[in-house]
Design a protein around this motif. Structure first.
Motif, PDB file in Angstrom:
ATOM      1  N   PRO A 187       4.099 -11.737  11.155  1.00 50.87           N
ATOM      2  CA  PRO A 187       3.150 -10.730  10.647  1.00 50.87           C
ATOM      3  C   PRO A 187       3.400 -10.413   9.181  1.00 50.87           C
ATOM      4  N   ARG A 188       2.340 -10.136   8.463  1.00 49.56           N
ATOM      5  CA  ARG A 188       2.425  -9.783   7.046  1.00 49.56           C
ATOM      6  C   ARG A 188       1.968  -8.340   6.789  1.00 49.56           C
ATOM      7  N   HIS A 189       0.803  -7.975   7.354  1.00 45.50           N
ATOM      8  CA  HIS A 189       0.234  -6.655   7.101  1.00 45.50           C
ATOM      9  C   HIS A 189      -0.351  -6.092   8.385  1.00 45.50           C
ATOM     10  N   LEU A 190      -0.396  -4.766   8.418  1.00 40.37           N
ATOM     11  CA  LEU A 190      -1.060  -4.054   9.503  1.00 40.37           C
ATOM     12  C   LEU A 190      -2.170  -3.202   8.886  1.00 40.37           C
ATOM     13  N   GLU A 210       2.220  -3.165   4.288  1.00 34.17           N
ATOM     14  CA  GLU A 210       3.084  -4.310   4.573  1.00 34.17           C
ATOM     15  C   GLU A 210       3.854  -4.070   5.870  1.00 34.17           C
ATOM     16  N   TRP A 211       3.940  -5.090   6.663  1.00 31.76           N
ATOM     17  CA  TRP A 211       4.604  -4.992   7.969  1.00 31.76           C
ATOM     18  C   TRP A 211       6.069  -4.578   7.822  1.00 31.76           C
ATOM     19  N   GLY A 212       6.793  -5.227   6.913  1.00 30.10           N
ATOM     20  CA  GLY A 212       8.205  -4.911   6.734  1.00 30.10           C
ATOM     21  C   GLY A 212       8.437  -3.491   6.286  1.00 30.10           C
ATOM     22  N   ARG A 213       7.584  -2.975   5.406  1.00 28.30           N
ATOM     23  CA  ARG A 213       7.750  -1.600   4.930  1.00 28.30           C
ATOM     24  C   ARG A 213       7.535  -0.597   6.047  1.00 28.30           C
ATOM     25  N   LEU A 214       6.558  -0.871   6.913  1.00 28.56           N
ATOM     26  CA  LEU A 214       6.321   0.022   8.039  1.00 28.56           C
ATOM     27  C   LEU A 214       7.505   0.038   9.003  1.00 28.56           C
TER      28      LEU A 214
END
Length: 219
Positions: A187-190, A210-214
């Motif tokens: 995954p990249r973005h939500l 961004e997925w990682g930031r979330l």
């Protein structure tokens, strides 16, 4: 001959006496030095032990001060967050920004099951005047296994079985849903979108992150 023997014997006895006295003095001096050295060693050991105890006490005090400072910082951060929350809800009640919908607090959380995540968020509408019915949807873009092109997974592809409508929304509503990613999907973005069902004048809301930031926001 008798006189000579007596003289020789006297000289020998006198010499023996002179040799014996310095030896006893030397031993006494060595014993005194040894005693002084032992006292110095004992005093040094005692001083080192006292220093060690003082350093331990100082470390404990420093840890207590650091913990106390950390508690103060956490309490200040919590107080600031509470003030922000109060200002947010006060603004909602007063109808600030009444012409649109809003999204707040979008977060991701691991469930412990591979590829399964919980998504939480708030949907809000300022103003106490009336309620509104909403519909919302989630999307995730990323790269499938053994592919290079980015694709977008809609709510159905994410296995989202929760109802994607809200009835009679007034002020704010909390939502928490579970999504499932395909195996080896990166995954990249939500993205989250919300719009009113029967009010075209009400501005829709959307948020893409961004997925990682979330995920980092929940660790």
């Amino acid at each position: 001959m008798l006189v000579i023997g007596v003289v020789v014997a006297g000289v020998w006895l006198t010499g023996a006496g002179r040799d014996e006295t310095p030896t006893e003095d030397s031993r006494a001096g060595i014993d005194a030095l040894r005693a002084d050295l032992e006292r110095e060693v004992a005093a040094r050991q005692e001083a080192e032990e006292a220093l060690r105890r003082a350093e331990q006490q100082l470390a404990i005090k420093n840890a207590e001060v650091s913990a106390f400072a950390g508690d103060i910082e956490r309490q200040e951060a919590e107080l600031l967050a509470l003030r922000d929350e109060l200002a947010f809800y006060q603004g909602l009640a007063e109808g600030a920004g009444e012409d649109g919908l809003g999204i707040r607090g979008l977060r991701l959380q691991r469930t412990g099951e591979a590829g399964v995540f919980d998504v939480s968020f708030q949907l809000y509408r300022p103003g106490l005047g009336r309620s509104v019915d909403l519909r919302w949807t989630l999307e995730v873009d990323g790269v499938p296994a053994d592919e290079e092109d980015v694709v977008t997974l809609d709510a159905d592809a994410l296995g989202l079985d929760a109802a994607r409508t809200l009835e009679d929304l007034r002020l704010v509503r909390n939502q928490r849903v579970r999504i499932r990613l395909p195996e080896d999907f990166e995954p990249r973005h939500l993205a989250l979108r919300a719009s009113a069902e029967d009010d075209e004048d009400l501005e829709p809301a959307s948020e893409r992150a961004e997925w990682g930031r979330l995920l980092e926001g929940t660790q």
